[in-house]
Design a protein around this motif. Structure first.
Motif, PDB file in Angstrom:
ATOM      1  N   ALA A  99     -16.497 -26.058 -32.816  1.00  0.00           N
ATOM      2  CA  ALA A  99     -17.863 -25.943 -32.298  1.00  0.00           C
ATOM      3  C   ALA A  99     -18.015 -26.558 -30.871  1.00  0.00           C
ATOM      4  N   VAL A 100     -18.587 -25.949 -29.939  1.00  0.00           N
ATOM      5  CA  VAL A 100     -18.757 -26.544 -28.640  1.00  0.00           C
ATOM      6  C   VAL A 100     -20.213 -26.376 -28.365  1.00  0.00           C
ATOM      7  N   GLY A 101     -20.744 -27.213 -27.518  1.00  0.00           N
ATOM      8  CA  GLY A 101     -22.091 -26.870 -26.826  1.00  0.00           C
ATOM      9  C   GLY A 101     -22.157 -25.584 -25.860  1.00  0.00           C
ATOM     10  N   ASP A 102     -23.178 -25.280 -25.457  1.00  0.00           N
ATOM     11  CA  ASP A 102     -23.301 -24.239 -24.488  1.00  0.00           C
ATOM     12  C   ASP A 102     -23.302 -24.829 -23.203  1.00  0.00           C
ATOM     13  N   ASP A 103     -22.269 -25.418 -22.514  1.00  0.00           N
ATOM     14  CA  ASP A 103     -22.133 -26.202 -21.358  1.00  0.00           C
ATOM     15  C   ASP A 103     -20.795 -26.157 -20.715  1.00  0.00           C
ATOM     16  N   ASP A 104     -20.539 -26.559 -19.663  1.00  0.00           N
ATOM     17  CA  ASP A 104     -19.391 -26.248 -18.957  1.00  0.00           C
ATOM     18  C   ASP A 104     -18.270 -26.994 -19.465  1.00  0.00           C
ATOM     19  N   HIS A 145     -23.146 -23.773 -29.490  1.00  0.00           N
ATOM     20  CA  HIS A 145     -24.266 -24.219 -29.928  1.00  0.00           C
ATOM     21  C   HIS A 145     -25.295 -24.800 -28.690  1.00  0.00           C
ATOM     22  N   THR A 146     -26.423 -24.203 -28.716  1.00  0.00           N
ATOM     23  CA  THR A 146     -27.307 -25.032 -27.538  1.00  0.00           C
ATOM     24  C   THR A 146     -28.028 -26.205 -28.259  1.00  0.00           C
ATOM     25  N   GLY A 147     -28.495 -27.174 -27.671  1.00  0.00           N
ATOM     26  CA  GLY A 147     -29.012 -28.276 -28.062  1.00  0.00           C
ATOM     27  C   GLY A 147     -28.135 -29.376 -28.130  1.00  0.00           C
ATOM     28  N   HIS A 148     -26.815 -29.097 -28.454  1.00  0.00           N
ATOM     29  CA  HIS A 148     -25.742 -30.168 -28.707  1.00  0.00           C
ATOM     30  C   HIS A 148     -24.865 -30.165 -27.453  1.00  0.00           C
ATOM     31  N   ALA A 149     -24.213 -31.183 -26.871  1.00  0.00           N
ATOM     32  CA  ALA A 149     -23.352 -31.189 -25.871  1.00  0.00           C
ATOM     33  C   ALA A 149     -21.884 -31.084 -26.702  1.00  0.00           C
ATOM     34  N   THR A 150     -20.712 -30.676 -25.844  1.00  0.00           N
ATOM     35  CA  THR A 150     -19.660 -30.432 -26.295  1.00  0.00           C
ATOM     36  C   THR A 150     -19.158 -32.004 -26.388  1.00  0.00           C
ATOM     37  N   ALA A 166     -21.584 -31.351 -30.450  1.00  0.00           N
ATOM     38  CA  ALA A 166     -21.459 -29.794 -31.061  1.00  0.00           C
ATOM     39  C   ALA A 166     -20.438 -29.815 -31.900  1.00  0.00           C
ATOM     40  N   ALA A 167     -19.282 -30.692 -31.956  1.00  0.00           N
ATOM     41  CA  ALA A 167     -17.905 -30.758 -32.688  1.00  0.00           C
ATOM     42  C   ALA A 167     -18.475 -30.859 -34.023  1.00  0.00           C
ATOM     43  N   GLY A 168     -19.407 -31.570 -34.243  1.00  0.00           N
ATOM     44  CA  GLY A 168     -19.979 -32.182 -35.742  1.00  0.00           C
ATOM     45  C   GLY A 168     -20.490 -31.053 -36.291  1.00  0.00           C
ATOM     46  N   LEU A 169     -21.014 -29.865 -35.736  1.00  0.00           N
ATOM     47  CA  LEU A 169     -21.649 -28.806 -36.271  1.00  0.00           C
ATOM     48  C   LEU A 169     -20.514 -27.745 -36.986  1.00  0.00           C
ATOM     49  N   ILE A 170     -19.214 -27.894 -36.993  1.00  0.00           N
ATOM     50  CA  ILE A 170     -18.293 -27.373 -37.484  1.00  0.00           C
ATOM     51  C   ILE A 170     -18.594 -26.766 -38.708  1.00  0.00           C
ATOM     52  N   GLU A 171     -18.410 -25.445 -39.059  1.00  0.00           N
ATOM     53  CA  GLU A 171     -18.693 -25.092 -40.437  1.00  0.00           C
ATOM     54  C   GLU A 171     -17.992 -23.679 -40.776  1.00  0.00           C
ATOM     55  N   THR A 172     -17.780 -23.299 -41.956  1.00  0.00           N
ATOM     56  CA  THR A 172     -17.076 -22.073 -42.346  1.00  0.00           C
ATOM     57  C   THR A 172     -18.079 -21.036 -42.072  1.00  0.00           C
ATOM     58  N   ASN A 173     -18.368 -20.667 -41.118  1.00  0.00           N
ATOM     59  CA  ASN A 173     -19.456 -19.496 -40.927  1.00  0.00           C
ATOM     60  C   ASN A 173     -18.513 -18.019 -41.061  1.00  0.00           C
ATOM     61  N   ALA A 174     -19.254 -16.751 -40.962  1.00  0.00           N
ATOM     62  CA  ALA A 174     -18.749 -15.673 -40.860  1.00  0.00           C
ATOM     63  C   ALA A 174     -17.703 -15.689 -40.254  1.00  0.00           C
ATOM     64  N   ALA A 175     -17.556 -15.758 -38.684  1.00  0.00           N
ATOM     65  CA  ALA A 175     -16.292 -15.594 -38.047  1.00  0.00           C
ATOM     66  C   ALA A 175     -15.084 -16.556 -38.571  1.00  0.00           C
ATOM     67  N   ALA A 176     -15.445 -17.851 -39.102  1.00  0.00           N
ATOM     68  CA  ALA A 176     -14.348 -18.717 -39.595  1.00  0.00           C
ATOM     69  C   ALA A 176     -13.698 -18.069 -40.870  1.00  0.00           C
ATOM     70  N   THR A 177     -14.720 -17.369 -41.653  1.00  0.00           N
ATOM     71  CA  THR A 177     -14.206 -16.827 -42.894  1.00  0.00           C
ATOM     72  C   THR A 177     -13.240 -15.669 -42.435  1.00  0.00           C
ATOM     73  N   LYS A 178     -13.627 -14.925 -41.332  1.00  0.00           N
ATOM     74  CA  LYS A 178     -12.906 -13.608 -40.939  1.00  0.00           C
ATOM     75  C   LYS A 178     -11.536 -14.087 -40.654  1.00  0.00           C
TER      76      LYS A 178
END
Ligand code: ADP
Length: 315
Positions: free
Chosen positions: A57-62, A84-89, A112-124
Motif C-alpha cells: 500500500a502507498v499513499g495517494d501522493d508523489d 490510500h488517501t489520508g496516509h502518506a507513502t 500507508a504501508a501499514g494499511l497492507i491487507e489481503t484485499n480482493a486484488a491481493a487475493t486475485k
C-alpha cells in the motif's frame, strides 16, 4: 513461467549525501528513490523476465506514484498495490557511517504501508502465484504478519513454494510478534537467504557449518548465504556450492541482497542449476551496488548477461 509474489513495505528512500553525515543537523540529501525490500525484490525479478507482483500500500501522493510507476516500468504486476488517501507513502531515511554501517529512520507502520491487507486484488494476485517471497522487514506489524502468513498458506496449499530473506533491520525488530513470525516463516521456507550474522539468529550453532546443518535438518531445502563482495554459497543436503562475487566499485550497498535474492529465486523457479543461479544472482547483487539508490541498480536480463560475459570475478 512461474509467478512470484511478495507482500510488504513500499517506501521511498532519502539518503544523506555524504558518508559520516548525521541527521542531527541539516545537510544535503539525495532522493526520493523508490524502495522497500519486497518492492526492490519484485522489481528485479520482473526486470529479469519473471512474472512477479507485489501486495502493498502507498499513499495517494508523489512518493506512491514514483514507486508504482517504477515497478510498472520494470514489468511488475502492480494490481495489488492499494492507494490510500489520508496516509502518506512510507519513508526510510538513511545515513552511512564511516565504518560502512547504515542507520535508518523508518516510517512504515504508521504510513500507508501499514494499511497492507489481503484485499480482493491481493487475493486475485495470490490465486495466480506459484511462489511467495517473504522479507523479515515486511513483518513489521500484526497486520503485515497476517498478510505474509496468509500468502504463504495460500501458495503452499496449492503446491507452491516459499523463500525467506530475514533482512533484519534493527530499527524495526521491536515490532511485537516479529520474532515469532520470523521463526514461523522460516519453518515454511524452501529457500532461506540470510546474509552475515542473520544465519545465527535462527540456530544455536556457533559456526556456519553447524548452523547450516541444523537448518537443513529442520526441513529448509536450501540455504543461500550472501557474503557481500565475496559472493555467496549455496547449501543443500548434497553439499555446498560456492560462487565468488564480481569485482565492482561499490557506491551504495542498499538493495544488493534484494536484487541477489530476486535473481536466485527467479532462476531457481526456472529449474536453473544452483551454480548458474548463483552466478546470475551475484551479478545482480554486484550491479545493484554500483548505483546510488536501492532500485537504480536493477537491470534487465540482457544487461546482466553482458555484465557476466565481461565482468571480473572478485577472485
Ligand atoms: P544484504 O544486502 O542482504 O546484506 P550482501 O551484502 O551479502 O547482502 O549482498 C548480497 C549480494 O550482493 C552478495 O552476495 C553479492 O553477490 C552482491 N554484493 C554485495 N556487495 C557487493 C560488492 N561490494 N561487490 C560485489 N558484489 C556485491
Amino acid at each position: 513461467m512461474k509467478k512470484l509474489v511478495s507482500a510488504g513495505e513500499i517506501l521511498v528512500e532519502i539518503m544523506a549525501e555524504r558518508i559520516g553525515q548525521s541527521f542531527l543537523e541539516p545537510g544535503p540529501l539525495l532522493g526520493p528513490y523508490p524502495s522497500g525490500a519486497p518492492a526492490i525484490f519484485i522489481g528485479q525479478a520482473a526486470a529479469l523476465g519473471q512474472p512477479a507482483g507485489l501486495i502493498g500500500a502507498v499513499g495517494d501522493d508523489d512518493f506512491g506514484r514514483l514507486n508504482i510507476e517504477r515497478l510498472r516500468t520494470l514489468g511488475a504486476d502492480v494490481s495489488a498495490i492499494a492507494v490510500h488517501t489520508g496516509h502518506a507513502t512510507g519513508t526510510a531515511f538513511v545515513t552511512y557511517r564511516a565504518d560502512a554501517s547504515r542507520h535508518f529512520v523508518f516510517n512504515i507502520r504508521n504510513s500507508a504501508a501499514g494499511l497492507i491487507e489481503t484485499n480482493a486484488a491481493a487475493t486475485k494476485l495470490l490465486a495466480g502465484a506459484d511462489h511467495v517471497h517473504v522479507m523479515g522487514s515486511s513483518l513489521f506489524s500484526d497486520r503485515a504478519i497476517a498478510v505474509a502468513l496468509s500468502a504463504i498458506e495460500t501458495v503452499k496449499a496449492k503446491g507452491g513454494t516459499v523463500s525467506f530473506d530475514p533482512n533484519i533491520r534493527r530499527e524495526i525488530m521491536q515490532a511485537s510478534g516479529m520474532r515469532a513470525a520470523l521463526d514461523q516463516v522460516l519453518a515454511r521456507a524452501d529457500i532461506f537467504l540470510p546474509s552475515g550474522e542473520e544465519l545465527f539468529l535462527f540456530s544455536s550453532a556457533k559456526d556456519e557449518k553447524g548452523a547450516v546443518d541444523e537448518l537443513l535438518a529442520r526441513g529448509v531445502s536450501c540455504i543461500v548465504l550472501k557474503k557481500g563482495a565475496a559472493g555467496a554459497a549455496y547449501h543443500d543436503r548434497h553439499g555446498v556450492i560456492a560462487s565468488s562475487g564480481f569485482a565492482v566499485d561499490e557506491v551504495d550497498p542498499t538493495g544488493a541482497g534484494d536484487c541477489f535474492g530476486a535473481a536466485f529465486v527467479s532462476f531457481w523457479l526456472r529449474g536453473t542449476a544452483p551454480a548458474e543461479a548463483l552466478r546470475i544472482a551475484n551479478a545482480c547483487g554486484a550491479l545493484a551496488v554500483t548505483r546510488k539508490g536501492p532500485m537504480e541498480g536493477i537491470f534487465p536480463l540482457e544487461t546482466v548477461e553482458a555484465f557476466i560475459a565481461t565482468g571480473k570475478s572478485a577472485q
